[in-house]
Write a protein that holds these residues in place. Structure first.
Motif, PDB file in Angstrom:
ATOM      1  N   ALA A 167      36.445  51.513  56.328  1.00 33.36           N
ATOM      2  CA  ALA A 167      35.477  51.628  56.852  1.00 33.36           C
ATOM      3  C   ALA A 167      34.139  51.162  56.530  1.00 33.36           C
ATOM      4  CB  ALA A 167      35.448  53.176  57.670  1.00 33.36           C
ATOM      5  N   GLY A 168      33.248  50.526  57.366  1.00 34.08           N
ATOM      6  CA  GLY A 168      32.007  50.263  57.045  1.00 34.08           C
ATOM      7  C   GLY A 168      31.840  49.005  55.923  1.00 34.08           C
ATOM      8  N   VAL A 169      33.155  48.431  55.440  1.00 35.81           N
ATOM      9  CA  VAL A 169      33.346  47.318  54.296  1.00 35.81           C
ATOM     10  C   VAL A 169      33.674  45.976  55.189  1.00 35.81           C
ATOM     11  CG1 VAL A 169      34.073  46.663  52.202  1.00 35.81           C
ATOM     12  CG2 VAL A 169      33.491  49.120  52.518  1.00 35.81           C
ATOM     13  N   GLY A 170      34.903  46.078  55.258  1.00 38.11           N
ATOM     14  CA  GLY A 170      35.490  44.689  56.013  1.00 38.11           C
ATOM     15  C   GLY A 170      35.574  43.665  55.095  1.00 38.11           C
ATOM     16  N   GLU A 171      36.046  42.658  55.499  1.00 37.68           N
ATOM     17  CA  GLU A 171      36.366  41.498  54.510  1.00 37.68           C
ATOM     18  C   GLU A 171      35.332  40.965  53.631  1.00 37.68           C
ATOM     19  OE1 GLU A 171      39.625  39.901  53.990  1.00 37.68           O
ATOM     20  OE2 GLU A 171      40.275  41.657  54.865  1.00 37.68           O
ATOM     21  N   PRO A 172      35.675  40.259  52.451  1.00 39.66           N
ATOM     22  CA  PRO A 172      34.348  39.820  51.876  1.00 39.66           C
ATOM     23  C   PRO A 172      33.783  38.574  52.436  1.00 39.66           C
ATOM     24  CG  PRO A 172      36.417  39.419  50.592  1.00 39.66           C
ATOM     25  CD  PRO A 172      36.635  40.606  51.722  1.00 39.66           C
ATOM     26  N   ASP A 173      32.804  37.868  52.428  1.00 39.37           N
ATOM     27  CA  ASP A 173      32.210  37.021  52.996  1.00 39.37           C
ATOM     28  C   ASP A 173      32.636  35.511  52.106  1.00 39.37           C
ATOM     29  OD1 ASP A 173      30.302  37.986  55.100  1.00 39.37           O
ATOM     30  OD2 ASP A 173      29.733  38.975  53.452  1.00 39.37           O
ATOM     31  N   TYR A 174      32.829  36.064  50.837  1.00 34.43           N
ATOM     32  CA  TYR A 174      33.305  34.998  49.995  1.00 34.43           C
ATOM     33  C   TYR A 174      34.420  35.540  49.101  1.00 34.43           C
ATOM     34  CZ  TYR A 174      33.996  31.207  46.244  1.00 34.43           C
ATOM     35  OH  TYR A 174      34.714  30.391  45.537  1.00 34.43           O
ATOM     36  N   GLY A 175      35.478  34.814  48.775  1.00 33.03           N
ATOM     37  CA  GLY A 175      36.336  35.641  47.725  1.00 33.03           C
ATOM     38  C   GLY A 175      37.258  34.454  46.959  1.00 33.03           C
ATOM     39  N   ASP A 176      37.346  34.466  45.648  1.00 38.10           N
ATOM     40  CA  ASP A 176      38.293  33.653  45.311  1.00 38.10           C
ATOM     41  C   ASP A 176      39.097  34.642  44.066  1.00 38.10           C
ATOM     42  OD1 ASP A 176      36.587  33.764  42.634  1.00 38.10           O
ATOM     43  OD2 ASP A 176      35.572  31.708  43.368  1.00 38.10           O
ATOM     44  N   ASP A 177      39.861  33.827  42.921  1.00 40.92           N
ATOM     45  CA  ASP A 177      40.638  34.601  41.773  1.00 40.92           C
ATOM     46  C   ASP A 177      39.578  35.419  40.926  1.00 40.92           C
ATOM     47  OD1 ASP A 177      39.983  32.334  40.790  1.00 40.92           O
ATOM     48  OD2 ASP A 177      42.097  31.893  40.115  1.00 40.92           O
ATOM     49  N   ALA A 178      38.132  35.174  41.064  1.00 38.43           N
ATOM     50  CA  ALA A 178      37.336  35.688  40.054  1.00 38.43           C
ATOM     51  C   ALA A 178      36.338  36.252  40.440  1.00 38.43           C
ATOM     52  CB  ALA A 178      36.801  34.466  39.201  1.00 38.43           C
TER      53      ALA A 178
END
Length: 144
Positions: A97-108
Motif C-alpha cells: 500500500a502506498g508504494v506500487g511498481e517502481p518507475d524503473y527497474g533492472d537487475d541492479a
C-alpha cells in the motif's frame, strides 16, 4: 521481521515517500540488512525541492550443498543462494500500500520518482517536491 539490521545515520529523514517505502521494506522477511542515506543530488530552491535518497539492501541467503568436478573428481561444495532478488522485491513492493511498481527497474537498481505540491496555510503558490528514491543491492557499484 525479526533480525533485520537497519542503518539510517546518513539519512536526514526527509521524504514522505521514502518513509512509506522503508515501512514496506521492514515487512519483507528476506531482507537481512537495510541502509538509507541522502544522495548528493538533493537540493532546494524557492518553490522547488528535489530530494534524492538511496536505499541499500542485502538479502538473506541459504546455503546449498552441491558437487563440483575438480580434475575429474567430484568435490563437495557449498553455494550461497539469495532468498530474493531485486525483481522479486519489485513485485512485493508493487503490492504494498502506498508504494506500487517502481518507475524503473533492472537487475541492479529499482527507482521511484514521486512529485507532490505542498501548500502551507499562509502561502498561495506552494512548493513542488520531487522525490527520487533508488534501491540498490549491497555490493553493487554506485551509478552516476
Amino acid at each position: 521481521m525479526g533480525s533485520m539490521q537497519i542503518e539510517s545515520d546518513g539519512w536526514g529523514g526527509e521524504g514522505a515517500f521514502t518513509a512509506v517505502l522503508l515501512e514496506a521494506l521492514k515487512t519483507i522477511e528476506t531482507i537481512e540488512f537495510l541502509r538509507v542515506e541522502d544522495a548528493p543530488a538533493s537540493r532546494a530552491e524557492p518553490g522547488y525541492a528535489f530530494l534524492s535518497n538511496e536505499i541499500y539492501i542485502k538479502f538473506k541467503t541459504d546455503s546449498r550443498k552441491g558437487t563440483r568436478r575438480r580434475l575429474g573428481i567430484p568435490w563437495p561444495t557449498t553455494v550461497e543462494v539469495k532468498q530474493m532478488d531485486l525483481g522479486g522485491l519489485a513485485t512485493r513492493l508493487g503490492q504494498a500500500a502506498g508504494v506500487g511498481e517502481p518507475d524503473y527497474g533492472d537487475d541492479a537498481m529499482l527507482q521511484y520518482l514521486r512529485t507532490e505540491r505542498i501548500v502551507a496555510p499562509y502561502q498561495t503558490k506552494g512548493c513542488k517536491v520531487v522525490e527520487l528514491v533508488r534501491i540498490y543491492e549491497v555490493g553493487t557499484a554506485r551509478r552516476e
